[in-house]
Design a protein around this motif. Structure first.
Motif, PDB file in Angstrom:
ATOM      1  N   ARG A  41       4.291  15.163   0.947  1.00  0.00           N
ATOM      2  CA  ARG A  41       4.964  16.393   0.561  1.00  0.00           C
ATOM      3  C   ARG A  41       6.457  16.166   0.374  1.00  0.00           C
ATOM      4  O   ARG A  41       7.078  16.712  -0.544  1.00  0.00           O
ATOM      5  N   LEU A  42       7.024  15.332   1.220  1.00  0.00           N
ATOM      6  CA  LEU A  42       8.451  15.018   1.100  1.00  0.00           C
ATOM      7  C   LEU A  42       8.738  14.317  -0.232  1.00  0.00           C
ATOM      8  O   LEU A  42       9.704  14.644  -0.926  1.00  0.00           O
ATOM      9  N   ALA A  43       7.886  13.344  -0.586  1.00  0.00           N
ATOM     10  CA  ALA A  43       8.077  12.641  -1.850  1.00  0.00           C
ATOM     11  C   ALA A  43       7.968  13.587  -3.034  1.00  0.00           C
ATOM     12  O   ALA A  43       8.717  13.477  -4.017  1.00  0.00           O
ATOM     13  N   ASP A  44       7.051  14.550  -2.961  1.00  0.00           N
ATOM     14  CA  ASP A  44       6.888  15.498  -4.055  1.00  0.00           C
ATOM     15  C   ASP A  44       8.110  16.400  -4.196  1.00  0.00           C
ATOM     16  O   ASP A  44       8.573  16.675  -5.305  1.00  0.00           O
ATOM     17  N   ARG A  45       8.662  16.887  -3.095  1.00  0.00           N
ATOM     18  CA  ARG A  45       9.818  17.774  -3.138  1.00  0.00           C
ATOM     19  C   ARG A  45      11.058  17.061  -3.671  1.00  0.00           C
ATOM     20  O   ARG A  45      11.919  17.684  -4.265  1.00  0.00           O
ATOM     21  N   HIS A  46      11.107  15.762  -3.419  1.00  0.00           N
ATOM     22  CA  HIS A  46      12.286  14.991  -3.831  1.00  0.00           C
ATOM     23  C   HIS A  46      11.869  13.904  -4.818  1.00  0.00           C
ATOM     24  O   HIS A  46      12.311  12.756  -4.719  1.00  0.00           O
ATOM     25  N   ARG A  47      11.047  14.281  -5.779  1.00  0.00           N
ATOM     26  CA  ARG A  47      10.511  13.295  -6.708  1.00  0.00           C
ATOM     27  C   ARG A  47      11.592  12.654  -7.574  1.00  0.00           C
ATOM     28  O   ARG A  47      11.418  11.532  -8.047  1.00  0.00           O
ATOM     29  N   THR A  48      12.721  13.340  -7.777  1.00  0.00           N
ATOM     30  CA  THR A  48      13.791  12.738  -8.572  1.00  0.00           C
ATOM     31  C   THR A  48      14.385  11.524  -7.875  1.00  0.00           C
ATOM     32  O   THR A  48      14.956  10.645  -8.525  1.00  0.00           O
ATOM     33  N   VAL A  49      14.250  11.485  -6.564  1.00  0.00           N
ATOM     34  CA  VAL A  49      14.687  10.311  -5.801  1.00  0.00           C
ATOM     35  C   VAL A  49      13.512   9.374  -5.538  1.00  0.00           C
ATOM     36  O   VAL A  49      13.638   8.149  -5.619  1.00  0.00           O
ATOM     37  N   ALA A  50      12.335   9.969  -5.229  1.00  0.00           N
ATOM     38  CA  ALA A  50      11.179   9.167  -4.839  1.00  0.00           C
ATOM     39  C   ALA A  50      10.682   8.277  -5.979  1.00  0.00           C
ATOM     40  O   ALA A  50      10.291   7.125  -5.755  1.00  0.00           O
ATOM     41  N   ALA A  51      10.685   8.807  -7.210  1.00  0.00           N
ATOM     42  CA  ALA A  51      10.146   8.034  -8.333  1.00  0.00           C
ATOM     43  C   ALA A  51      10.942   6.752  -8.591  1.00  0.00           C
ATOM     44  O   ALA A  51      10.359   5.657  -8.633  1.00  0.00           O
ATOM     45  N   PRO A  52      12.262   6.830  -8.767  1.00  0.00           N
ATOM     46  CA  PRO A  52      12.999   5.570  -8.979  1.00  0.00           C
ATOM     47  C   PRO A  52      12.979   4.661  -7.760  1.00  0.00           C
ATOM     48  O   PRO A  52      12.964   3.440  -7.891  1.00  0.00           O
ATOM     49  N   ALA A  53      12.975   5.252  -6.547  1.00  0.00           N
ATOM     50  CA  ALA A  53      12.919   4.421  -5.341  1.00  0.00           C
ATOM     51  C   ALA A  53      11.608   3.642  -5.280  1.00  0.00           C
ATOM     52  O   ALA A  53      11.576   2.463  -4.887  1.00  0.00           O
ATOM     53  N   THR A  54      10.514   4.286  -5.683  1.00  0.00           N
ATOM     54  CA  THR A  54       9.216   3.606  -5.709  1.00  0.00           C
ATOM     55  C   THR A  54       9.218   2.471  -6.715  1.00  0.00           C
ATOM     56  O   THR A  54       8.695   1.379  -6.455  1.00  0.00           O
ATOM     57  N   GLU A 104       0.825  -1.207   0.000  1.00  0.00           N
ATOM     58  CA  GLU A 104       0.000   0.000   0.000  1.00  0.00           C
ATOM     59  C   GLU A 104       0.860   1.259   0.000  1.00  0.00           C
ATOM     60  O   GLU A 104       0.481   2.281  -0.603  1.00  0.00           O
ATOM     61  N   ALA A 105       2.004   1.211   0.661  1.00  0.00           N
ATOM     62  CA  ALA A 105       2.899   2.365   0.672  1.00  0.00           C
ATOM     63  C   ALA A 105       3.457   2.632  -0.725  1.00  0.00           C
ATOM     64  O   ALA A 105       3.571   3.789  -1.156  1.00  0.00           O
ATOM     65  N   ILE A 106       3.794   1.572  -1.449  1.00  0.00           N
ATOM     66  CA  ILE A 106       4.338   1.726  -2.808  1.00  0.00           C
ATOM     67  C   ILE A 106       3.295   2.345  -3.729  1.00  0.00           C
ATOM     68  O   ILE A 106       3.569   3.308  -4.453  1.00  0.00           O
ATOM     69  N   PHE A 107       2.096   1.811  -3.717  1.00  0.00           N
ATOM     70  CA  PHE A 107       1.036   2.359  -4.553  1.00  0.00           C
ATOM     71  C   PHE A 107       0.675   3.779  -4.139  1.00  0.00           C
ATOM     72  O   PHE A 107       0.383   4.634  -4.984  1.00  0.00           O
ATOM     73  N   GLY A 108       0.693   4.040  -2.824  1.00  0.00           N
ATOM     74  CA  GLY A 108       0.348   5.374  -2.343  1.00  0.00           C
ATOM     75  C   GLY A 108       1.319   6.426  -2.825  1.00  0.00           C
ATOM     76  O   GLY A 108       0.916   7.503  -3.305  1.00  0.00           O
ATOM     77  N   VAL A 109       2.616   6.156  -2.725  1.00  0.00           N
ATOM     78  CA  VAL A 109       3.619   7.113  -3.194  1.00  0.00           C
ATOM     79  C   VAL A 109       3.509   7.302  -4.702  1.00  0.00           C
ATOM     80  O   VAL A 109       3.578   8.428  -5.214  1.00  0.00           O
ATOM     81  N   ALA A 110       3.343   6.214  -5.435  1.00  0.00           N
ATOM     82  CA  ALA A 110       3.217   6.312  -6.893  1.00  0.00           C
ATOM     83  C   ALA A 110       2.027   7.182  -7.282  1.00  0.00           C
ATOM     84  O   ALA A 110       2.113   8.010  -8.200  1.00  0.00           O
ATOM     85  N   LEU A 111       0.922   7.025  -6.601  1.00  0.00           N
ATOM     86  CA  LEU A 111      -0.265   7.823  -6.907  1.00  0.00           C
ATOM     87  C   LEU A 111      -0.026   9.300  -6.628  1.00  0.00           C
ATOM     88  O   LEU A 111      -0.372  10.170  -7.439  1.00  0.00           O
ATOM     89  N   LEU A 112       0.583   9.605  -5.492  1.00  0.00           N
ATOM     90  CA  LEU A 112       0.825  11.004  -5.139  1.00  0.00           C
ATOM     91  C   LEU A 112       1.793  11.672  -6.114  1.00  0.00           C
ATOM     92  O   LEU A 112       1.690  12.876  -6.379  1.00  0.00           O
ATOM     93  N   LEU A 113       2.726  10.912  -6.661  1.00  0.00           N
ATOM     94  CA  LEU A 113       3.705  11.494  -7.577  1.00  0.00           C
ATOM     95  C   LEU A 113       3.085  11.881  -8.922  1.00  0.00           C
ATOM     96  O   LEU A 113       3.590  12.776  -9.600  1.00  0.00           O
TER      97      LEU A 113
END
Length: 643
Positions: free
Chosen positions: A244-257, A144-153
């Motif tokens: 909000r943290l994932a959005d600010r650092h989406r260049t890291v959050a997207a590949p990590a997800t 659920e955390a993986i899908f949640g971050v992906a959706l927010l991005l």
């Protein structure tokens, strides 16, 4: 964007006329102008993900100074950074500026983010049973955390914020549901029903009120409400913060997800485990699915059960064909609260309980009575006594409140009403646990019901139990059984001294000492405090065992004192005690025994193969509780004794 005004550089040696203050150092004449300064400011982000515009910097042409904004220039003038904040702790002097406040803010920000991550992960991985609360349960990967971050991005800013809040509220509600499941599994050996179980909170509040007092019950309710509200708020804020943290650092959050999702799929495919649990977790999603299925099944079950209740093999039986094998007998159905199979099989309790049962078996034999015993499987465990009672008496599997409402508003024949319909018995109920109106009494076919207010008891309550069991039996003798020239009696008696919290426990008295019950004042005061007992599990188990011994001893003592050749006693447990006593996986079986003086009563149930005595052994027959009514009516019907 920062806005600023800048004036032309003034000749060397002129005072600074801007709003920034510089401490001038002596200058060498004709020295070349120093190069433009470099911005060495450091920003702080309370969320670790956004620039706040706060910074410190050094840059001089003839000295050192402090300023606000993104740049500090050698130019003399005004720098104004709209939306930025100044740092009053920045040092001014001959060296670089230093500040304690930004460092503290950074530490607090990192700590807050870490706590938010821990809270969300724990909420996603939280099991719904106390026995599953192990470290391994929280070292898995929640899908659920993986899908949640992906959706927010992928969402635009405004929908992203709305989705984060909604996800936080949903996760908070699921966490509360998990905690409810934990409590229900621990007390009732089943999950919480989000449609049917709300009524049980009223019963829980009444239980607390009776056990720890009105003030304690109010305090407990307030505490629970505050904890629920706090949990919802904290989890929602945590999800919003991490989004909000994932959005600010989406260049890291997207590949990590993407990497996390790939790892999850791989772990699910190969069945990777940690501490015997799947490493690829989907607990929150499973909980949503199971709750939805539970609600749907509950709606369907209501219609199905209503149809089943109308199918009754004894509906059309003429009254003169009912219970012919018990005519002239005084029949008692007695429920012993929380008398479960664990009492006779758990190694920590069984030796004492079985010794008591063996002794009472011998006492009954000496009084001319025989007995046989077996087990019934109750639909409930830990609590919900009325569901067990109705299952036993209606021959229907009453596993929830909706079924209870359905059957008690129907014309289903109950075991007790079968006696009334023959017009050969007077039917009465001794209900010391009933403290207010009980309209269901009419459904059970009882001519008269004596609740706690009508038994004449003038003594103290024993924690939850309004009336001690021996007094209930004494009142039954005084009000009904001891009367001369009466009809045979069919009596339903509920014994409540073995009800949770099992302290303090009354004592067995001589029957002529009981009186109006005021004799119990000193016994109650000298008894154990339930709050002290419940601090230790072994103490709880000991007091539970003692309460069962007291209840059964009260019944057997009454049979010895007042029973005769026409007495038939059927006594059983309504459910197992909660898991504090039994541990996990104890099942829902309860002992049942039949006691009679007339050998013909026992001969009619010879083909049941129940075991002799009051102690059912490990190999004793086990029936579902809803099967008893039909077998009893058959055994004691016109053909029940045929050979």
């Amino acid at each position: 964007m920062s806005l600023w005004t800048r004036s032309h550089q003034q000749p060397h040696g002129n005072p600074d006329k801007g709003t920034d203050t510089d401490t001038e150092a002596p200058l060498q004449e004709q020295a070349p102008s120093p190069p433009a300064d470099k911005d060495t400011g450091t920003g702080t982000d309370a969320d670790c993900d956004a620039d706040s515009g706060t910074g410190t910097g050094t840059g001089t042409d003839t000295g050192t100074g402090t300023g606000t904004g993104k740049d500090t220039n050698k130019n003399i003038g005004t720098d104004t950074d709209i939306g930025s904040s100044t740092d009053p702790d920045t040092d001014t002097g001959n060296g670089p500026g230093t500040s304690i406040r930004p460092r503290l803010l950074r530490v607090l920000a990192y700590t807050g983010t870490a706590l938010a991550a821990v809270l969300v992960v724990c909420a996603l991985l939280l099991p719904n049973q106390v026995t599953a609360l192990t470290p391994g349960a929280f070292t898995r990967i929640p899908v659920e955390a993986i899908f949640g971050v992906a959706l927010l991005l992928v969402l635009p800013p405004t929908p992203r914020r709305v989705a984060a809040v909604a996800a936080g509220v949903l996760l908070g509600l699921l966490t509360i549901l998990n905690f409810l499941d934990m409590g229900f599994y621990w007390v009732l050996d089943r999950p919480f029903d989000p449609v049917l179980d709300w009524i049980l909170f009223d019963d829980a509040e009444s239980f607390l009120n009776d056990s720890i007092g009105h003030a304690g019950a109010i305090g407990a309710v307030i505490g629970v409400v505050l904890l629920v509200a706090l949990l919802l708020v904290l989890i929602t804020l945590a999800v919003v913060r991490l989004g909000r943290l994932a959005d600010r650092h989406r260049t890291v959050a997207a590949p990590a997800t993407l990497v996390a999702g790939t790892v999850w799929v791989a772990c699910a495919a190969i069945g990777a485990q940690v501490a015997d649990l799947p490493l690829a977790a989907s607990g929150a999603a499973d909980l949503v699915r199971s709750s939805t299925e539970q609600v749907t099944a509950g709606i369907k079950d209501k219609r199905t059960f209503a149809k089943e209740a109308r199918i009754d093999a004894f509906r059309g039986t003429p009254p003169d064909q009912l219970l012919t094998g018990l005519r002239g007998k005084n029949v008692i159905f007695a429920f012993v609260e929380s008398y479960g199979r664990s009492a006779v099989e758990d190694p920590g309790m069984a030796p004492e309980v079985n010794a008591m049962l063996a002794g009472n078996t011998q006492r009954l034999r000496e009084a001319g009575f025989s007995s046989r015993s077996a087990f019934l499987t109750s639909p409930v465990a830990g609590a919900g006594s009325w569901l067990g009672h109705s299952t036993f008496l209606t021959g229907m599997w009453i596993k929830n409140q909706e079924r209870y409402r359905t059957v008690t508003t129907s014309d289903r024949l109950t075991l007790t009403d079968a006696f009334r319909r023959t017009d050969a018995w007077r039917t009465v109920g001794i209900m010391p646990g009933v403290t207010r109106s009980w309209p269901e009494g009419k459904f059970y076919g009882l001519d008269n019901i004596y609740d706690s207010r009508q038994l004449g008891y003038q003594g103290p309550k024993f924690s939850w139990a309004p009336v001690p069991d021996q007094y209930s039996m004494a009142a039954f003798e005084r009000l009904e059984n001891g009367k001369k020239d009466r009809k045979p009696l069919m009596s339903e008696i509920i014994l409540v001294s073995s009800h949770n919290p099992w302290a303090p426990i009354p004592e067995i008295l001589d029957w002529d000492e009981i009186g109006d019950g005021s004799v119990y004042d000193s016994i109650q005061r000298s008894g154990k405090d339930p709050k002290e007992v419940w601090k230790d599990r072994e103490n709880i188990r000991t007091e539970y065992r003692r309460s069962i011994e007291y209840s059964v001893n009260s019944l057997v003592s009454w049979v010895e004192e007042y029973g005769d050749k026409d007495t038939v006693l059927v006594f059983l447990g309504d459910h197992q005690p909660n898991a504090t006593v039994t541990g996990s996986g104890a099942g829902r079986d309860v002992p049942i025994s039949i006691v009679a003086h007339d050998p013909d009563v026992m001969d009619r149930i010879a083909d049941w193969h129940w075991q002799d005595g009051l102690t059912p052994g490990p190999d004793a027959p086990v029936w579902r509780m809803d099967r008893f009514r039909d077998r009893f009516l058959t055994a004691y019907g016109p053909t029940g004794g045929a050979r």
